[in-house]
Design an enzyme around this catalytic site. Structure first.
Site, PDB file in Angstrom:
ATOM      1  N   CYS A 284       0.869  -1.247   0.008  1.00  0.00           N
ATOM      2  CA  CYS A 284      -0.236  -0.105   0.121  1.00  0.00           C
ATOM      3  C   CYS A 284       0.722   1.057   0.121  1.00  0.00           C
ATOM      4  O   CYS A 284       1.622   1.562   0.918  1.00  0.00           O
ATOM      5  CB  CYS A 284      -1.005   0.112   1.164  1.00  0.00           C
ATOM      6  SG  CYS A 284      -1.663   1.624   1.386  1.00  0.00           S
TER       7      CYS A 284
ATOM      8  N   TRP B 105      -7.627  -7.041   5.768  1.00  0.00           N
ATOM      9  CA  TRP B 105      -6.214  -7.188   5.970  1.00  0.00           C
ATOM     10  C   TRP B 105      -6.049  -8.283   7.214  1.00  0.00           C
ATOM     11  O   TRP B 105      -6.716  -7.985   8.390  1.00  0.00           O
ATOM     12  CB  TRP B 105      -5.177  -6.082   6.348  1.00  0.00           C
ATOM     13  CG  TRP B 105      -5.644  -5.036   5.156  1.00  0.00           C
ATOM     14  CD1 TRP B 105      -6.368  -4.052   5.571  1.00  0.00           C
ATOM     15  CD2 TRP B 105      -4.757  -4.707   4.060  1.00  0.00           C
ATOM     16  NE1 TRP B 105      -5.923  -3.197   4.331  1.00  0.00           N
ATOM     17  CE2 TRP B 105      -5.181  -3.581   3.429  1.00  0.00           C
ATOM     18  CE3 TRP B 105      -3.901  -5.807   3.794  1.00  0.00           C
ATOM     19  CZ2 TRP B 105      -4.611  -3.562   2.243  1.00  0.00           C
ATOM     20  CZ3 TRP B 105      -3.265  -5.454   2.298  1.00  0.00           C
ATOM     21  CH2 TRP B 105      -3.545  -4.244   1.457  1.00  0.00           C
TER      22      TRP B 105
ATOM     23  N   VAL C  50     -11.796  -1.247   6.569  1.00  0.00           N
ATOM     24  CA  VAL C  50     -10.471  -1.614   7.226  1.00  0.00           C
ATOM     25  C   VAL C  50      -9.406  -1.098   6.411  1.00  0.00           C
ATOM     26  O   VAL C  50      -9.220  -1.811   5.427  1.00  0.00           O
ATOM     27  CB  VAL C  50     -10.214  -3.100   7.883  1.00  0.00           C
ATOM     28  CG1 VAL C  50      -9.171  -3.314   8.586  1.00  0.00           C
ATOM     29  CG2 VAL C  50     -11.636  -3.322   8.705  1.00  0.00           C
TER      30      VAL C  50
ATOM     31  N   VAL D 211      -5.128   0.424   6.050  1.00  0.00           N
ATOM     32  CA  VAL D 211      -3.821   0.706   6.468  1.00  0.00           C
ATOM     33  C   VAL D 211      -3.158   1.737   5.707  1.00  0.00           C
ATOM     34  O   VAL D 211      -3.741   2.134   4.547  1.00  0.00           O
ATOM     35  CB  VAL D 211      -3.000  -0.727   5.794  1.00  0.00           C
ATOM     36  CG1 VAL D 211      -2.865  -1.945   6.807  1.00  0.00           C
ATOM     37  CG2 VAL D 211      -2.980  -0.881   4.459  1.00  0.00           C
TER      38      VAL D 211
ATOM     39  N   TYR E 234      -5.109   6.262  -8.766  1.00  0.00           N
ATOM     40  CA  TYR E 234      -6.257   5.494  -8.606  1.00  0.00           C
ATOM     41  C   TYR E 234      -7.313   5.861  -9.255  1.00  0.00           C
ATOM     42  O   TYR E 234      -8.217   5.065  -9.718  1.00  0.00           O
ATOM     43  CB  TYR E 234      -6.411   5.576  -6.893  1.00  0.00           C
ATOM     44  CG  TYR E 234      -5.621   4.717  -6.192  1.00  0.00           C
ATOM     45  CD1 TYR E 234      -5.871   3.500  -5.827  1.00  0.00           C
ATOM     46  CD2 TYR E 234      -4.270   4.895  -5.705  1.00  0.00           C
ATOM     47  CE1 TYR E 234      -5.320   2.379  -5.123  1.00  0.00           C
ATOM     48  CE2 TYR E 234      -3.507   4.061  -4.941  1.00  0.00           C
ATOM     49  CZ  TYR E 234      -3.910   2.833  -4.648  1.00  0.00           C
ATOM     50  OH  TYR E 234      -3.036   2.107  -3.984  1.00  0.00           O
TER      51      TYR E 234
HETATM   52  N1  LIG Z   1      -7.357   5.342   4.767  1.00  0.00           N
HETATM   53  C1  LIG Z   1      -7.623   5.568   3.710  1.00  0.00           C
HETATM   54  C2  LIG Z   1      -6.512   5.463   2.881  1.00  0.00           C
HETATM   55  C3  LIG Z   1      -5.644   4.139   3.039  1.00  0.00           C
HETATM   56  C4  LIG Z   1      -5.898   3.266   1.874  1.00  0.00           C
HETATM   57  O1  LIG Z   1      -6.694   3.462   0.909  1.00  0.00           O
HETATM   58  N2  LIG Z   1      -5.255   2.102   2.152  1.00  0.00           N
HETATM   59  C5  LIG Z   1      -5.836   0.751   1.288  1.00  0.00           C
HETATM   60  C6  LIG Z   1      -4.725  -0.033   0.830  1.00  0.00           C
HETATM   61  S1  LIG Z   1      -3.505   0.992  -0.332  1.00  0.00           S
HETATM   62  C7  LIG Z   1      -6.557   0.000   2.073  1.00  0.00           C
HETATM   63  O2  LIG Z   1      -6.298  -0.331   3.216  1.00  0.00           O
HETATM   64  N3  LIG Z   1      -7.529  -0.546   1.615  1.00  0.00           N
HETATM   65  C8  LIG Z   1      -8.810  -1.147   2.190  1.00  0.00           C
HETATM   66  C9  LIG Z   1     -10.121  -0.626   2.360  1.00  0.00           C
HETATM   67  O3  LIG Z   1     -10.138   0.650   2.268  1.00  0.00           O
HETATM   68  O4  LIG Z   1     -11.180  -1.510   2.666  1.00  0.00           O
HETATM   69  C10 LIG Z   1      -8.649   5.460   2.880  1.00  0.00           C
HETATM   70  O5  LIG Z   1      -9.831   5.054   3.493  1.00  0.00           O
HETATM   71  O6  LIG Z   1      -8.937   6.040   1.692  1.00  0.00           O
END
Ligand SMILES: N[C@@H](CCC(=O)N[C@@H](CS)C(=O)NCC(=O)O)C(=O)O
Length: 341
Positions: free
Chosen positions: A52, A85, A118, A120, A183
């Protein structure tokens, strides 16, 4: 399966334009503990996926600032399942410190029935096992400015007060068009949406290139938070954004200035030693089945070029300012050979 931004559906593909959700838990860990979370050595655990880009910012900051002993690290499996995760890389599939199988369990301990995704990076309070923050925009700034009492001797100032306006301005453009732009291009569900995002990625990169031709780093001759944020997107560019996200006007390796810039960072202790290309490639290609239904992971690109000379030192500058480079990676945090050039 969890979607990448918690909004785009579980395969990163839906009918609505891609929109990144706001981080939901935005408590801050500060020197004065004003949100109830004081900076304290050994109290918190940083949970990342090495796949990530948002989490990887924190991996780099933590290394540059020498916070490895103060803030422990959990690395999630790059492939999420329908509970998101998970700690399947660890013995028995449990994080050895938090004792949980899924990061979602720490979210549940903070708020039962939390409706958001959820995600990271996440920082978890070890004594209670509850999530403190998943505010990826804030986490690294706080590591740089609030965790100073625990920084290693010689840690660089990654967010110097005198340069903050310029750093913030550069980061805002990088975020909109590059970090998030890839993205928006990759998860676009319409031609126009894709073209606008893809064009924005390359427009911004071409705008940044002359600056990086003159000076070694984005905001002068010394590394800052701005470089960390551009790095985490650029290091993924040819491996996943060029093909999988269709940001393919050119490859980074075809752009002399940006390719030299990112190789310089990659070869700087604290940057490349956090990167796992195997995690990156498997995560994007196997998790976003909406845009890659076969889940086939490409064999390329060849990674050998990452270690070739970049000659950026000829531009002068002092990478760590008045500080020094970080020491070697802890043995238990080394990226396996499968993920390295
Ligand atoms: N916390 C932020 C950015 C972090 C983010 O997008 N992380 C991705 C991984 S690159 C993630 O954990 N995605 C899983 C999800 O949102 O379900 C968000 O919700 O946009």
């Amino acid at each position: 399966m969890s979607g990448d931004a918690g909004t785009a559906g579980n395969s990163g593909y839906g009918r609505k334009p891609f929109k990144r959700s706001k981080s939901h838990f935005a408590d801050r860990i500060t020197a004065d503990g004003r949100d109830g979370w004081p900076v304290e050595s050994g109290r918190y655990r940083l949970v990342v996926s090495r796949a990530c880009p948002w989490a990887s910012r924190a991996l780099v900051s933590r290394r540059l600032l020498g916070l490895e002993d103060a803030l422990s690290l959990a690395v999630a499996d790059p492939i999420q399942d329908d509970r998101s995760w998970r700690f399947t890389l660890d013995p028995d599939g449990h994080d050895p410190v938090l004792g949980i199988r899924y990061l979602g369990e720490a979210y549940d301990r903070r708020e039962t029935g939390y409706p958001g995704g959820v995600s990271v990076p996440a920082i978890v309070d070890v004594p209670t096992g509850a999530l403190v923050t998943n505010d990826y925009q804030r986490i690294t700034l706080d590591l740089a400015t609030e965790w100073t009492a625990l920084h290693r001797p010689g840690a660089p100032d990654l967010y110097p007060e005198a340069r903050r306006d310029e750093i913030d301005e550069v980061m805002a453009g990088v975020y909109e068009d590059v970090n998030n732009g890839v993205y928006r291009a990759g998860f676009a569900t319409g031609q126009e949406e894709y073209e606008a995002a893809c064009a924005g990625v390359f427009r911004r990169l071409e705008e940044l290139a002359p600056r990086l031709e003159r000076q070694r780093y984005l905001v002068g001759g010394t590394l800052t938070e701005a470089d960390i944020r551009l790095f985490t997107t650029l290091v993924r560019f040819d491996a996943v954004y060029h093909g999988h996200f269709k940001c393919n006007r050119w490859k980074l390796a075809e752009h002399p200035v940006l390719w030299a810039y990112v190789r310089d960072l990659f070869q700087t202790p604290g940057f490349g030693d956090t990167v796992d290309f195997d995690h990156i490639k498997r995560h994007y290609h196997q998790v976003h089945t909406g845009i890659n239904p076969t889940a086939i992971v490409p064999l390329g690109p060849d990674l050998a070029g990452w270690l070739t000379p970049h000659h950026r030192e000829e531009l002068g500058g002092r990478p760590f300012g008045d500080g020094t480079p970080p020491g070697p990676v802890r043995a238990d945090e080394e990226v396996p050979a499968s993920g390295r050039p």
